[in-house]
Design a protein around this motif. Structure first.
Motif, mmCIF file in Angstrom:
data_model
loop_
_atom_site.group_PDB
_atom_site.id
_atom_site.type_symbol
_atom_site.label_atom_id
_atom_site.label_comp_id
_atom_site.label_asym_id
_atom_site.label_seq_id
_atom_site.Cartn_x
_atom_site.Cartn_y
_atom_site.Cartn_z
ATOM 1 N N ILE A 213 0.844 -1.213 -0.100
ATOM 2 C CA ILE A 213 0.070 0.024 -0.064
ATOM 3 C C ILE A 213 0.751 1.222 -0.040
ATOM 4 O O ILE A 213 0.608 2.201 -0.711
ATOM 5 N N ILE A 214 1.908 1.295 0.638
ATOM 6 C CA ILE A 214 2.765 2.338 0.836
ATOM 7 C C ILE A 214 3.537 2.904 -0.348
ATOM 8 O O ILE A 214 3.634 3.846 -0.695
ATOM 9 N N LYS A 215 3.747 1.822 -1.258
ATOM 10 C CA LYS A 215 4.136 2.231 -2.748
ATOM 11 C C LYS A 215 3.397 2.975 -3.379
ATOM 12 O O LYS A 215 4.011 3.787 -4.049
ATOM 13 N N GLN A 216 1.878 2.912 -3.138
ATOM 14 C CA GLN A 216 1.192 3.831 -3.689
ATOM 15 C C GLN A 216 1.113 5.244 -3.087
ATOM 16 O O GLN A 216 0.917 6.311 -3.879
ATOM 17 N N VAL A 217 1.207 5.227 -1.748
ATOM 18 C CA VAL A 217 1.478 6.543 -1.197
ATOM 19 C C VAL A 217 2.578 7.293 -1.915
ATOM 20 O O VAL A 217 2.322 8.224 -2.001
#
Length: 150
Positions: A135-139
């Motif tokens: 998910i953090i990759k998208q953030v």
């Protein structure tokens, strides 16, 4: 209208504020539990469901803890500037979409935040069990609108 008076009136009118208000007002996400209202020529977003708001708050707290490095922030409780708030809201929702919808691209606009978080809970059992590293990759990848230059 004086800003202090506006904020006080806003809090009185909107006791259950939408956690994804910035994303909602920008048109980057929608929610079946969100309800817009106007106050002094400004818009706000109210959450119609206490349960939905609690899920969103829990998700945002977990997301902020996991994304401190991506946001270059040491304190997960500090007030974020608009661009970082948008990165975490929209990037986080796109990340959840990707981990719940295998082999699909993330949409430009998240259609229903409530349904998306419910799908994540159904798939992973609990919001704390989401694969936050994905998910953090998208953030980190989220880019807001570019500034217009004259």
């Amino acid at each position: 209208m004086d800003q202090d008076v506006f904020r006080k009136t806003y809090r009185e009118m909107n006791e259950r504020a939408c956690v994804f208000e910035k994303g909602n007002l920008s048109g980057m996400c929608r929610c079946s539990q969100a309800e817009r209202f106007c106050l002094a020529e400004r818009e706000g977003v109210h959450c119609k469901s206490e349960d939905a708001q609690e899920s969103c708050i829990d998700f945002m707290e977990l997301l902020r803890q996991h994304s401190r490095f991506a946001l270059k922030s040491s304190d997960a409780s500090e007030v974020l500037p608009h661009n970082k708030a948008m990165r975490i809201q929209i990037g986080g929702l796109r990340g959840v979409y990707l981990v719940t919808h295998d082999e699909e691209d993330a949409p430009v606009q998240i259609e229903d935040v409530r349904d998306l978080l419910q799908a994540a809970i159904s798939k992973f059992g609990d919001l704390s069990k989401l694969p936050y590293q994905e998910i953090i990759k998208q953030v980190a990848a989220y880019k807001g609108r570019r500034r217009r230059r004259n």
